[in-house]
Scaffold this motif. Structure first.
Motif, PDB file in Angstrom:
ATOM      1  N   ILE A  31       0.867  -1.183   0.000  1.00 17.30           N
ATOM      2  CA  ILE A  31       0.000   0.000   0.000  1.00 17.30           C
ATOM      3  C   ILE A  31       0.897   1.225   0.000  1.00 17.30           C
ATOM      4  O   ILE A  31       1.617   1.454   0.969  1.00 17.30           O
ATOM      5  CB  ILE A  31      -0.921   0.030   1.247  1.00 17.30           C
ATOM      6  CG1 ILE A  31      -1.767  -1.244   1.302  1.00 17.30           C
ATOM      7  CG2 ILE A  31      -1.811   1.277   1.220  1.00 17.30           C
ATOM      8  CD1 ILE A  31      -2.642  -1.343   2.543  1.00 17.30           C
ATOM      9  N   PRO A  32       0.903   2.014  -1.084  1.00 17.32           N
ATOM     10  CA  PRO A  32       1.797   3.173  -1.115  1.00 17.32           C
ATOM     11  C   PRO A  32       1.464   4.179  -0.020  1.00 17.32           C
ATOM     12  O   PRO A  32       0.324   4.271   0.430  1.00 17.32           O
ATOM     13  CB  PRO A  32       1.550   3.784  -2.501  1.00 17.32           C
ATOM     14  CG  PRO A  32       0.873   2.719  -3.292  1.00 17.32           C
ATOM     15  CD  PRO A  32       0.116   1.875  -2.304  1.00 17.32           C
ATOM     16  N   ASP A  33       2.484   4.922   0.393  1.00 19.74           N
ATOM     17  CA  ASP A  33       2.356   5.908   1.469  1.00 19.74           C
ATOM     18  C   ASP A  33       2.059   7.273   0.847  1.00 19.74           C
ATOM     19  O   ASP A  33       2.607   7.613  -0.184  1.00 19.74           O
ATOM     20  CB  ASP A  33       3.705   5.945   2.214  1.00 19.74           C
ATOM     21  CG  ASP A  33       3.707   6.864   3.411  1.00 19.74           C
ATOM     22  OD1 ASP A  33       2.701   7.559   3.634  1.00 19.74           O
ATOM     23  OD2 ASP A  33       4.732   6.891   4.106  1.00 19.74           O
ATOM     24  N   ILE A 156      -3.045   1.764  -9.516  1.00 18.11           N
ATOM     25  CA  ILE A 156      -3.573   1.807  -8.146  1.00 18.11           C
ATOM     26  C   ILE A 156      -2.963   2.981  -7.379  1.00 18.11           C
ATOM     27  O   ILE A 156      -1.763   3.197  -7.403  1.00 18.11           O
ATOM     28  CB  ILE A 156      -3.262   0.493  -7.385  1.00 18.11           C
ATOM     29  CG1 ILE A 156      -3.901  -0.691  -8.099  1.00 18.11           C
ATOM     30  CG2 ILE A 156      -3.750   0.567  -5.935  1.00 18.11           C
ATOM     31  CD1 ILE A 156      -5.400  -0.771  -8.012  1.00 18.11           C
ATOM     32  N   ALA A 157      -3.823   3.739  -6.699  1.00 21.18           N
ATOM     33  CA  ALA A 157      -3.401   4.907  -5.918  1.00 21.18           C
ATOM     34  C   ALA A 157      -3.122   4.505  -4.465  1.00 21.18           C
ATOM     35  O   ALA A 157      -3.439   3.391  -4.064  1.00 21.18           O
ATOM     36  CB  ALA A 157      -4.514   5.956  -5.983  1.00 21.18           C
ATOM     37  N   PRO A 158      -2.539   5.429  -3.640  1.00 25.84           N
ATOM     38  CA  PRO A 158      -2.183   5.090  -2.262  1.00 25.84           C
ATOM     39  C   PRO A 158      -3.330   4.579  -1.391  1.00 25.84           C
ATOM     40  O   PRO A 158      -3.107   3.804  -0.468  1.00 25.84           O
ATOM     41  CB  PRO A 158      -1.651   6.402  -1.697  1.00 25.84           C
ATOM     42  CG  PRO A 158      -1.087   7.093  -2.870  1.00 25.84           C
ATOM     43  CD  PRO A 158      -2.001   6.742  -4.015  1.00 25.84           C
ATOM     44  N   ASP A 159      -4.547   5.000  -1.662  1.00 26.29           N
ATOM     45  CA  ASP A 159      -5.644   4.542  -0.807  1.00 26.29           C
ATOM     46  C   ASP A 159      -6.202   3.196  -1.264  1.00 26.29           C
ATOM     47  O   ASP A 159      -7.208   2.731  -0.747  1.00 26.29           O
ATOM     48  CB  ASP A 159      -6.764   5.596  -0.769  1.00 26.29           C
ATOM     49  CG  ASP A 159      -7.047   6.166  -2.147  1.00 26.29           C
ATOM     50  OD1 ASP A 159      -6.669   5.512  -3.144  1.00 26.29           O
ATOM     51  OD2 ASP A 159      -7.635   7.253  -2.242  1.00 26.29           O
ATOM     52  N   GLY A 160      -5.537   2.580  -2.252  1.00 27.38           N
ATOM     53  CA  GLY A 160      -5.972   1.262  -2.714  1.00 27.38           C
ATOM     54  C   GLY A 160      -6.957   1.329  -3.856  1.00 27.38           C
ATOM     55  O   GLY A 160      -7.387   0.310  -4.379  1.00 27.38           O
ATOM     56  N   ASP A 161      -7.342   2.548  -4.244  1.00 23.64           N
ATOM     57  CA  ASP A 161      -8.288   2.700  -5.341  1.00 23.64           C
ATOM     58  C   ASP A 161      -7.538   2.913  -6.653  1.00 23.64           C
ATOM     59  O   ASP A 161      -6.391   3.326  -6.658  1.00 23.64           O
ATOM     60  CB  ASP A 161      -9.228   3.882  -5.070  1.00 23.64           C
ATOM     61  CG  ASP A 161     -10.058   3.650  -3.811  1.00 23.64           C
ATOM     62  OD1 ASP A 161     -10.234   2.479  -3.446  1.00 23.64           O
ATOM     63  OD2 ASP A 161     -10.513   4.629  -3.207  1.00 23.64           O
TER      64      ASP A 161
END
Length: 271
Positions: A31-33, A156-161
């Motif tokens: 999961i990116p920060d 995919i973005a940091p919030d998982g979306d």
């Protein structure tokens, strides 16, 4: 690192320790920060954007659905598991987290205070009906047949979306009870942590002999409030993080590095 690990170990001599975690503990799960080194600057969603802008809601639900298949494959990492082991051994009294990813519970932590809520719970803003994110994503598929398959390659973005482009025709799921707006049960920018959730975090802190901050830059005010509370109680504060944090100058123990490696070594030393 060994020298500082020794300092960290001494914090556990008197009584159990409270732990506050941030996004940095979940980066090794994929999961990116938002704010870590090497991550592009991104502004997390504000609740007014979500409630005021129908286009924003369409993008949100489309991104949530397209990202869900990859997000569901994400597992707790060794750092999450080390904290669960430390709790089982009576070394920490629980975990306070700024994350909404649910990975601490999945790793086996029993006492988890989720300051910013849980991304897996969805609630109606009108009648407070609650259900799971997965159920609502099923409703999304019924309203938008084939959409997820057509956009499976989105980033995919940091919030998982996922960052999906075409959302103008997206139908947004609504509350089955009252037709109201559905939203994730999380604290967004512009909202405050519910008082009883913050009180649960304070209980852990008040019973602890030290506070460890793991994987958070403390850019969020709630975390800073907990540090102030620890300082007023006169208990030591330790920081484990890659990159600078808002309380580095005041920390009693400061370890620069990844939470996975450091927490795993800590758990091994305290076994």
């Amino acid at each position: 690192m060994g020298h500082n690990i020794d300092e960290l170990v001494t914090l556990f001599e008197a009584s159990p320790v409270a732990v506050l975690t941030g996004a940095g503990i979940s980066t090794d799960s994929g999961i990116p920060d938002y704010r870590g080194e090497g991550s592009p600057p991104r502004t997390p969603m504000s609740i007014s954007q979500f409630t005021d802008d129908p286009q924003y809601r369409r993008r949100f639900w489309a991104g949530a659905r397209v990202g869900s298949s990859r997000f569901s494959a994400i597992q707790p990492n060794a750092g999450h598991i080390a904290l669960a082991h430390l709790e089982a051994a009576g070394r920490i009294n629980g975990v306070i987290t700024q994350n909404v990813d649910g990975l601490h519970r999945r790793a086996g932590s029993r006492t988890v205070v989720e300051l910013h809520g849980s991304g897996s719970t969805i609630r109606c803003v009108n009648c407070d009906f609650r259900t799971t994110r997965n159920e609502v994503l099923g409703w999304f598929d019924a309203l938008n047949p084939g959409y997820a398959e057509r956009h499976a390659g989105a980033e995919i973005a940091p919030d998982g979306d996922a960052a999906v482009a075409e959302t103008d025709a997206v139908e947004v799921p609504t509350c089955p009870m009252c037709g109201g707006m559905l939203r994730p049960d999380v604290v967004y920018f512009g909202e405050t942590v519910p008082p009883k959730v913050f009180a649960a975090a304070e209980v852990l802190l008040n019973e602890a002999g030290a506070l460890i901050l793991a994987g958070t830059s403390l850019a969020v005010n709630t975390g800073v409030r907990l540090v102030h509370r620890a300082e007023r109680r006169g208990i030591p504060v330790a920081v484990i993080n890659r990159g600078p944090t808002a309380v580095d100058a005041r920390a009693d123990v400061r370890l620069e590095g990844g939470t996975t490696e450091i927490l795993t070594e800590l758990a091994a030393r305290l076994r």
